[in-house]
Design an enzyme around this catalytic site. Structure first.
Site, PDB file in Angstrom:
ATOM      1  N   ASP A 142      57.418  29.049 -11.279  1.00 29.50           N
ATOM      2  CA  ASP A 142      58.900  29.058 -11.544  1.00 29.50           C
ATOM      3  C   ASP A 142      59.193  27.530 -11.225  1.00 29.50           C
ATOM      4  OD1 ASP A 142      61.637  29.460 -11.662  1.00 29.50           O
ATOM      5  OD2 ASP A 142      61.493  30.897  -9.942  1.00 29.50           O
ATOM      6  N   CYS A 164      54.891  41.195 -13.355  1.00 29.09           N
ATOM      7  CA  CYS A 164      54.990  40.667 -12.006  1.00 29.09           C
ATOM      8  C   CYS A 164      56.485  41.059 -11.509  1.00 29.09           C
ATOM      9  CB  CYS A 164      54.940  39.048 -11.840  1.00 29.09           C
ATOM     10  SG  CYS A 164      55.646  38.446 -10.153  1.00 29.09           S
ATOM     11  N   TRP A 174      54.714  36.946 -16.432  1.00 27.59           N
ATOM     12  CA  TRP A 174      56.056  37.411 -16.653  1.00 27.59           C
ATOM     13  C   TRP A 174      56.462  38.043 -15.568  1.00 27.59           C
ATOM     14  CZ3 TRP A 174      57.031  39.946 -22.257  1.00 27.59           C
ATOM     15  CH2 TRP A 174      58.368  40.558 -22.237  1.00 27.59           C
ATOM     16  N   ASP A 175      57.550  37.377 -14.976  1.00 26.82           N
ATOM     17  CA  ASP A 175      58.184  37.754 -13.859  1.00 26.82           C
ATOM     18  C   ASP A 175      59.359  38.356 -13.921  1.00 26.82           C
ATOM     19  OD1 ASP A 175      58.756  38.045 -11.001  1.00 26.82           O
ATOM     20  OD2 ASP A 175      58.562  35.740 -10.551  1.00 26.82           O
ATOM     21  N   MET A 176      60.090  39.149 -13.023  1.00 27.41           N
ATOM     22  CA  MET A 176      61.213  39.913 -13.196  1.00 27.41           C
ATOM     23  C   MET A 176      61.797  40.296 -11.644  1.00 27.41           C
ATOM     24  SD  MET A 176      63.068  42.921 -13.419  1.00 27.41           S
ATOM     25  CE  MET A 176      62.025  43.739 -12.400  1.00 27.41           C
ATOM     26  N   ASN A 177      62.659  39.623 -11.287  1.00 22.82           N
ATOM     27  CA  ASN A 177      62.837  39.486  -9.942  1.00 22.82           C
ATOM     28  C   ASN A 177      64.197  40.066  -9.310  1.00 22.82           C
ATOM     29  OD1 ASN A 177      60.908  37.805  -8.433  1.00 22.82           O
ATOM     30  ND2 ASN A 177      61.331  36.613 -10.022  1.00 22.82           N
ATOM     31  N   ASP A 194      53.930  39.839  -3.073  1.00 22.35           N
ATOM     32  CA  ASP A 194      54.087  38.495  -2.546  1.00 22.35           C
ATOM     33  C   ASP A 194      53.442  38.305  -1.315  1.00 22.35           C
ATOM     34  OD1 ASP A 194      55.432  37.286  -4.859  1.00 22.35           O
ATOM     35  OD2 ASP A 194      57.511  37.712  -4.196  1.00 22.35           O
TER      36      ASP A 194
HETATM   37  C1  DGJ Z   1      58.506  36.119  -7.797  1.00 24.84           C
HETATM   38  C2  DGJ Z   1      56.860  36.128  -7.830  1.00 24.84           C
HETATM   39  O1  DGJ Z   1      56.593  37.307  -7.046  1.00 24.84           O
HETATM   40  C3  DGJ Z   1      56.290  35.058  -7.186  1.00 24.84           C
HETATM   41  O2  DGJ Z   1      54.860  35.022  -7.365  1.00 24.84           O
HETATM   42  C4  DGJ Z   1      56.976  33.657  -7.786  1.00 24.84           C
HETATM   43  O3  DGJ Z   1      56.660  33.645  -9.152  1.00 24.84           O
HETATM   44  C5  DGJ Z   1      58.542  33.712  -7.836  1.00 24.84           C
HETATM   45  N1  DGJ Z   1      58.998  34.920  -8.073  1.00 24.84           N
HETATM   46  C6  DGJ Z   1      58.839  32.470  -8.448  1.00 24.84           C
HETATM   47  O4  DGJ Z   1      60.317  32.744  -8.487  1.00 24.84           O
END
Ligand code: DGJ
Length: 763
Positions: A369, A528, A479-482, A550
């Site tokens: 990121d 992710c 490919w993340d998704m937070n 994480d």
């Molecule tokens: C959440 C992911 O789990 C992390 O490994 C990292 O990529 C962060 N997002 C980055 O914002």
């Protein structure tokens, strides 16, 4: 393997050498499930398995003098409103406001192979001989709707996959208020329900509880993914079933959105399992000519305990769910810069880290990121998928080429479904957010969910990100998704279509995955979601590995990886060695133990190697050499065995055995040191009894501190830290490997671990 239809008794028998599943067309045209379990010898008539009895207050569903009550029948796919008062598998709202329907047998077909469910993910076959499929079509006469139940039986696995499809042929508009993928009924309730649950940084802990009368289950309702809380999986196991013996039924849902997985036990002790898209907020309209396809449920039966069930899921999902170039390949050893730099980097810093990574043998550098838009913190930038030239003056194209010139592949982080309000994308398209106009709409991590139920949004993101990929040299994408979805509502959909938004959103995500994996087939994708909140079979269809959590602390990871292995293959588990004190827990574990846990996954590093001592760098080089030697075994070829559960005691152990049983690697992890410890022997699994193996392992103290302690306490020097001995498979499996806990105490302050390399001796 066979799917047989016995015409005289109207019975379908799906059977292979391991499993039988019996369905009967009842006198009222509806379907009942007669049996599911260990393989039965086929015969014409199993109808004696239909149980029916007079109960007080029961409703009869056939004309007099019949006695059939749906409440006491083990139904194949129960509908709402039939005298069955349990939760149904489906409910159809009709134009007259009625939810009463009657789907009866119309036709069936049996064919070799398995149909694709695209655009939905599903397991597949490579040749028609691998599986047979039964499709039974039921029909509701009043609405003129077809319902097709589909069952695929794999030849070499105790696996039956299921899905349902509705086709509205009639002129009236119907609404599916509930359309689950599978229902299975068991005659008794003497089971424990096993599932995987947790939260951020403690995903997929194994939970188990005895079934009780009433409803119990798990669900996902956060819209964008299965979530860290509950995984779309449950199993029923007998109370005396262990890892290696006893019956267990696994149910795994190949989907990444809202789900329901439920067990309902009646007061007559019957158990109904339901699995499918969560009916909460779901309402799917079907007009004439339209159809609705449910996602797939993969059912695994094992009479050899949980471990056998997991091995079946592992092999099936690795070889017949994952796809593409990376499916059968061991994964590159990567270094990811997230925990090394967070948002604070520039090109020079990145190249310094990459240079050191190359020196120790890393193969892939991943830029996480912070590379795009105004993304210097998590308040802004998401949605602006163009490079931040202040940080990276030569762009991603320039950086990726420089990394490649170092001899490394280059990978990139993205979070395509999200937007910050402080972004050019949001300023241009404020209506592209999920949320109700004029109402409060939550943020999480200062970000909002893009409305992927709208094609124009997916198109736009696709154009933006594919441009970056085309212009650069990219071998891997994370490919993340937070965040989860809240206030689900699409400004692009009509009021009557709002119940379709959540599922359409998932179809949008799958569509973008399909476009990117099709255009860039060589790229290795890793999914992710704030760590491991999107670890589900739907994702594995597109991205053959998933960031597990994480939490990179080695001790916590034993639990996370152990739980994840209940369903998901070792090669799918993103696992990295990170810095100490650990950033999530502030715990210090040795470099050796961090690697010893991470070996059982994709393996990589997530730290700045420039900050390690020379001695640690030598250890890292040796770790990478080890992983390169064994990754084919661990990730592709081998069978995984859970030996000791971190949820049960102080020790964790697992191992992988090659198909030819000539090579194995076992990991043993002790949480806290013991004083005056008792003896212990670790019993291995899966080896060949008569084969002579050489066992070797390293007892070198993990840290210099321990050497000082040794000297201080006058403990004898460990002059030969590499231990090697020979033993037959019988000894290793039934007598076990002696674990010297005094040695472990010297090896490490708490959190000691050992890796056993086991190789056949050529006698
Ligand atoms: C959440 C992911 O789990 C992390 O490994 C990292 O990529 C962060 N997002 C980055 O914002």
């Amino acid at each position: 393997m066979a799917i047989i239809f016995h015409e005289k008794t109207n019975t379908f028998h799906l059977t292979n050498k391991d499993v039988s599943y019996l369905i009967r067309i009842m006198e009222n045209g509806q379907l009942e499930n007669l049996y599911y379990g260990k393989a039965l010898k086929d015969r014409e008539d199993f109808s004696y398995m239909h149980e029916e009895g007079m109960r007080s207050q029961m409703s009869i569903n056939v004309p007099e003098p019949g006695m059939l009550s749906m409440h006491y029948t083990r139904q194949e796919y129960p509908v709402y409103g039939t005298g069955d008062y349990r939760s149904p598998a489906f409910t159809v709202l009709q134009e007259n406001g009625s939810r009463i329907s009657n789907y009866v047998y119309a036709s069936h077909s049996i064919f070799a192979g398995k149909k694709s469910l695209e655009p939905l993910p599903s397991t597949y076959v490579e040749s028609d001989g691998e599986a047979s499929t039964l499709e039974i079509t039921l029909h509701d006469q009043i609405t003129d709707t077809d319902l097709t139940l589909s069952y695929t039986l794999y030849e070499n696995y105790p696996v039956i996959t299921r899905n349902a499809r509705f086709l509205q042929k009639g002129s009236e508009k119907i609404v599916l208020e509930r359309a689950l993928s599978a229902s299975v009924e068991f005659i008794d309730m003497d089971y424990e329900l096993v599932h995987l649950s947790g939260a951020w940084s403690r995903e997929r802990y194994v939970k188990s509880r005895k079934l009780e009368t009433g409803i119990q289950g798990i669900q996902g309702l956060n819209g964008t993914c299965c979530g860290a809380e509950f995984n779309p999986f449950l199993a029923l196991k007998r109370p005396d079933t262990t890892e290696f013996q006893g019956e267990v039924y696994g149910f795994s849902f190949v989907y990444s959105g809202n789900f329901l997985a439920q067990a309902e036990v009646t007061t007559f002790d019957m158990t109904r399992i339901l699995m499918g898209i969560n009916p909460e907020g779901f309402a799917w309209e079907l007009k004439q000519g339209e159809s609705f396809q449910t996602p797939e449920v993969v059912m695994v039966y094992s009479d050899q305990g949980l471990n056998k069930m997991s091995q079946v899921y592992h092999r099936l999902y690795r070889t017949r769910l994952m796809r593409g170039k990376w499916r059968d390949q061991a994964r590159p050893i990567l270094l990811n810069n997230w925990e090394a730099t967070y948002f604070d980097f520039n090109e020079e810093k990145i190249l310094n880290i990459a240079r050191k990574a190359k020196e120790v043998g890393v193969e892939l550098f991943v830029l996480d990121d912070g590379w795009f838009g105004a993304r210097n913190d998590d308040y802004r930038g998401l949605g602006d998928w163009y490079v931040n030239l202040d940080k990276l003056p030569d762009g991603i194209s320039g950086l990726s080429r420089k990394v490649e010139e170092l001899g490394l592949k280059f990978g990139l982080w993205v979070e395509l479904e999200m937007v910050n309000k402080d972004s050019d994308l949001y300023r241009a398209h404020p209506d592209w957010l999920i949320g109700v106009p004029d109402r409060f709409e939550s943020h999480a991590r200062h970000q909002h969910v893009l409305d992927f139920s709208r094609k124009e949004v997916v198109d736009y993101i696709y154009e933006m990100i594919s441009k970056v990929i085309r212009e650069s040299s990219i071998s891997y994408i994370k490919w993340d998704m937070n965040r989860y979805m809240t206030e689900p509502y699409s400004r692009g959909a009509a009021p009557s279509e709002q119940g379709m938004v959540m599922h359409r959103y998932m179809l949008g995500v799958y569509d973008l995955y399909t476009r990117l994996t099709t255009e860039f087939p060589d790229i290795l994708f890793e999914s992710c979601a704030s760590g491991g909140a999107r670890f589900d079979p739907g994702m594995l269809y597109f991205a053959p590995q998933t960031w597990s959590s994480d939490d990179t602390d080695a001790n916590e990871r034993t639990k996370i990886q152990y739980g994840t292995s209940m369903v998901y293959p070792i090669v799918s588990m993103g696992s990295h060695v990170s810095a100490v004190p650990n950033h999530q827990l502030h715990r210090t574990t040795s470099l050796a133990t961090r690697a010893n846990v991470a070996y059982f996954g994709t393996f990589g590093y997530e730290l700045d190697l420039n900050l390690l001592t020379d001695n640690e760098i030598e250890q890292v080089k040796e770790q990478i050499r080890f992983m390169k030697e064994y990754r084919e075994l661990i990730q592709v070829d081998g069978d995984f065995y859970r030996l000791l559960s971190p949820f049960a005691g102080n020790d964790t152990a697992w191992m992988v055995v090659s198909q030819d049983k000539q090579t194995a690697v076992a990991g043993y992890y002790q949480r806290l040191n013991w004083v005056n410890a008792s003896w212990y022997r670790l019993k291995l699994k899966g080896l060949c009894e008569d084969t002579l193996y050489e066992v070797s392992y390293d007892t070198t103290p993990d840290t210099p501190i321990n050497l000082e302690l040794e000297a201080a306490y006058g403990i004898r020097a460990n002059n030969n830290p590499r231990k090697t001995y020979q033993a037959y498979g019988t000894e290793l499996m039934y007598a076990g490997i002696p674990i010297d806990r005094d040695m472990l105490k010297r090896k490490s302050m708490d959190f000691a671990s050992l890796i056993f390399e086991i190789k056949k001796v050529n006698e």
